[in-house]
Motif scaffolding. Structure first.
Motif, mmCIF file in Angstrom:
data_model
loop_
_atom_site.group_PDB
_atom_site.id
_atom_site.type_symbol
_atom_site.label_atom_id
_atom_site.label_comp_id
_atom_site.label_asym_id
_atom_site.label_seq_id
_atom_site.Cartn_x
_atom_site.Cartn_y
_atom_site.Cartn_z
ATOM 1 N N MET A 1 0.999 -1.163 -0.201
ATOM 2 C CA MET A 1 -0.176 0.083 -0.083
ATOM 3 C C MET A 1 0.994 1.594 -0.130
ATOM 4 S SD MET A 1 -3.296 0.896 -0.018
ATOM 5 C CE MET A 1 -4.817 1.072 0.175
ATOM 6 N N ILE A 2 1.981 1.284 -0.001
ATOM 7 C CA ILE A 2 2.724 1.887 1.163
ATOM 8 C C ILE A 2 3.561 2.926 -0.490
ATOM 9 C CG2 ILE A 2 5.095 3.676 1.510
ATOM 10 C CD1 ILE A 2 4.650 1.854 4.377
ATOM 11 N N LEU A 3 4.092 2.131 -1.557
ATOM 12 C CA LEU A 3 4.258 1.071 -2.615
ATOM 13 C C LEU A 3 2.933 2.319 -3.766
ATOM 14 C CD1 LEU A 3 6.145 0.990 -5.071
ATOM 15 C CD2 LEU A 3 5.842 -0.616 -4.931
ATOM 16 N N GLU A 4 2.072 1.916 -3.536
ATOM 17 C CA GLU A 4 1.011 2.421 -4.465
ATOM 18 C C GLU A 4 1.062 3.984 -4.003
ATOM 19 O OE1 GLU A 4 0.462 -0.418 -2.737
ATOM 20 O OE2 GLU A 4 -0.127 -2.377 -4.065
ATOM 21 N N ASN A 5 1.018 4.418 -2.563
ATOM 22 C CA ASN A 5 0.894 5.532 -2.356
ATOM 23 C C ASN A 5 1.849 6.328 -3.065
ATOM 24 O OD1 ASN A 5 -1.786 4.833 -1.087
ATOM 25 N ND2 ASN A 5 -0.887 5.346 0.623
ATOM 26 N N SER A 6 2.732 6.077 -2.816
ATOM 27 C CA SER A 6 4.203 7.020 -3.301
ATOM 28 C C SER A 6 4.074 6.802 -5.604
ATOM 29 C CB SER A 6 5.295 5.757 -3.349
ATOM 30 O OG SER A 6 6.638 6.623 -3.557
ATOM 31 N N GLU A 21 -7.689 8.986 -6.344
ATOM 32 C CA GLU A 21 -8.291 8.579 -6.029
ATOM 33 C C GLU A 21 -9.254 7.329 -6.388
ATOM 34 O OE1 GLU A 21 -8.918 8.189 -1.924
ATOM 35 O OE2 GLU A 21 -6.903 9.529 -2.065
ATOM 36 N N THR A 22 -9.070 7.757 -7.484
ATOM 37 C CA THR A 22 -9.359 6.769 -8.305
ATOM 38 C C THR A 22 -9.003 5.461 -9.482
ATOM 39 O OG1 THR A 22 -8.694 8.866 -10.325
ATOM 40 C CG2 THR A 22 -11.084 8.780 -9.499
ATOM 41 N N ILE A 23 -7.634 6.097 -9.479
ATOM 42 C CA ILE A 23 -6.434 5.605 -9.643
ATOM 43 C C ILE A 23 -6.373 3.974 -9.029
ATOM 44 C CG2 ILE A 23 -4.262 4.855 -10.144
ATOM 45 C CD1 ILE A 23 -3.318 8.025 -10.166
ATOM 46 N N ASN A 24 -6.369 2.604 -9.894
ATOM 47 C CA ASN A 24 -6.741 1.195 -9.930
ATOM 48 C C ASN A 24 -5.373 0.485 -10.322
ATOM 49 O OD1 ASN A 24 -7.394 0.642 -11.842
ATOM 50 N ND2 ASN A 24 -9.588 1.557 -10.938
ATOM 51 N N ASN A 25 -5.572 -0.424 -10.121
ATOM 52 C CA ASN A 25 -4.203 -1.392 -10.988
ATOM 53 C C ASN A 25 -4.479 -1.485 -11.890
ATOM 54 O OD1 ASN A 25 -3.177 -1.874 -8.861
ATOM 55 N ND2 ASN A 25 -3.685 -3.943 -8.080
ATOM 56 N N LYS A 26 -6.065 -1.427 -12.608
ATOM 57 C CA LYS A 26 -6.326 -1.183 -14.258
ATOM 58 C C LYS A 26 -6.120 -0.182 -15.000
ATOM 59 C CE LYS A 26 -9.407 -5.411 -13.537
ATOM 60 N NZ LYS A 26 -10.378 -5.838 -13.607
ATOM 61 N N SER A 27 -6.460 1.155 -14.231
ATOM 62 C CA SER A 27 -5.961 2.254 -14.887
ATOM 63 C C SER A 27 -5.157 2.551 -15.873
ATOM 64 C CB SER A 27 -5.657 3.614 -13.554
ATOM 65 O OG SER A 27 -6.886 3.724 -12.580
ATOM 66 N N ILE A 60 6.811 -2.489 -22.472
ATOM 67 C CA ILE A 60 6.777 -1.102 -22.732
ATOM 68 C C ILE A 60 5.450 -1.702 -20.874
ATOM 69 C CG2 ILE A 60 4.057 0.255 -23.210
ATOM 70 C CD1 ILE A 60 6.755 0.819 -24.954
ATOM 71 N N VAL A 61 4.800 -0.207 -21.101
ATOM 72 C CA VAL A 61 4.194 -0.538 -19.333
ATOM 73 C C VAL A 61 3.757 0.724 -19.529
ATOM 74 C CG1 VAL A 61 4.069 0.278 -17.108
ATOM 75 C CG2 VAL A 61 5.812 -0.811 -17.619
ATOM 76 N N ILE A 67 3.345 -1.078 -13.738
ATOM 77 C CA ILE A 67 3.999 -0.148 -12.856
ATOM 78 C C ILE A 67 4.308 -0.783 -11.322
ATOM 79 C CG2 ILE A 67 4.872 1.844 -11.944
ATOM 80 C CD1 ILE A 67 3.381 3.053 -13.480
ATOM 81 N N ILE A 68 2.857 -1.013 -10.515
ATOM 82 C CA ILE A 68 3.938 -1.661 -9.555
ATOM 83 C C ILE A 68 4.172 -3.346 -9.249
ATOM 84 C CG2 ILE A 68 2.253 -2.236 -7.298
ATOM 85 C CD1 ILE A 68 2.697 0.906 -7.739
ATOM 86 N N LYS A 69 3.529 -4.138 -10.733
ATOM 87 C CA LYS A 69 4.137 -5.259 -10.278
ATOM 88 C C LYS A 69 5.337 -5.343 -11.038
ATOM 89 C CE LYS A 69 3.138 -9.787 -13.069
ATOM 90 N NZ LYS A 69 2.555 -10.518 -13.631
#
Length: 74
Positions: A1-6, A21-27, A60-61, A67-69
Motif C-alpha cells: 500500500m505504501i508503494l502504491e501511494n508513493s 483516489e480514482t487510480i487502481n491497478n487497471k488504470s 512497454i508499461v 508499474i506496481i508489479k
C-alpha cells in the motif's frame, strides 16, 4: 500500500489534475489518467530516479498495476 501511494503521488506531481483516489491497478496511464507523451516521460524519469530501476526494461508499461508489479518484482 505504501508503494502504491508513493506512485500515485508521483503521478499527481506529473499531472495535478488527476484525482489519485480514482487510480487502481487497471488504470491505463494514457486512456484513463490522460497522461500525454511528455507526462509519461516525466513519470518514467521520476520513478526511475526514486526507485533506481529501468521501468521499461522488460517492455512497454501501460497501466498503474504494471508499474506496481515491476517495482514489487525488483
Amino acid at each position: 500500500m505504501i508503494l502504491e501511494n508513493s506512485i500515485k503521488n508521483i503521478i499527481k506531481e506529473v499531472n495535478e489534475e488527476i484525482n489519485i483516489e480514482t487510480i487502481n491497478n487497471k488504470s491505463h496511464l494514457k486512456n484513463d489518467l490522460g497522461l500525454d507523451s511528455y507526462n509519461l516521460a516525466l513519470l518514467t524519469v521520476k520513478i526511475e530516479d526514486e526507485y533506481e530501476i529501468d521501468i521499461f526494461e522488460d517492455g512497454i508499461v501501460t497501466t498503474f498495476g504494471e508499474i506496481i508489479k515491476i517495482l514489487n518484482n525488483k
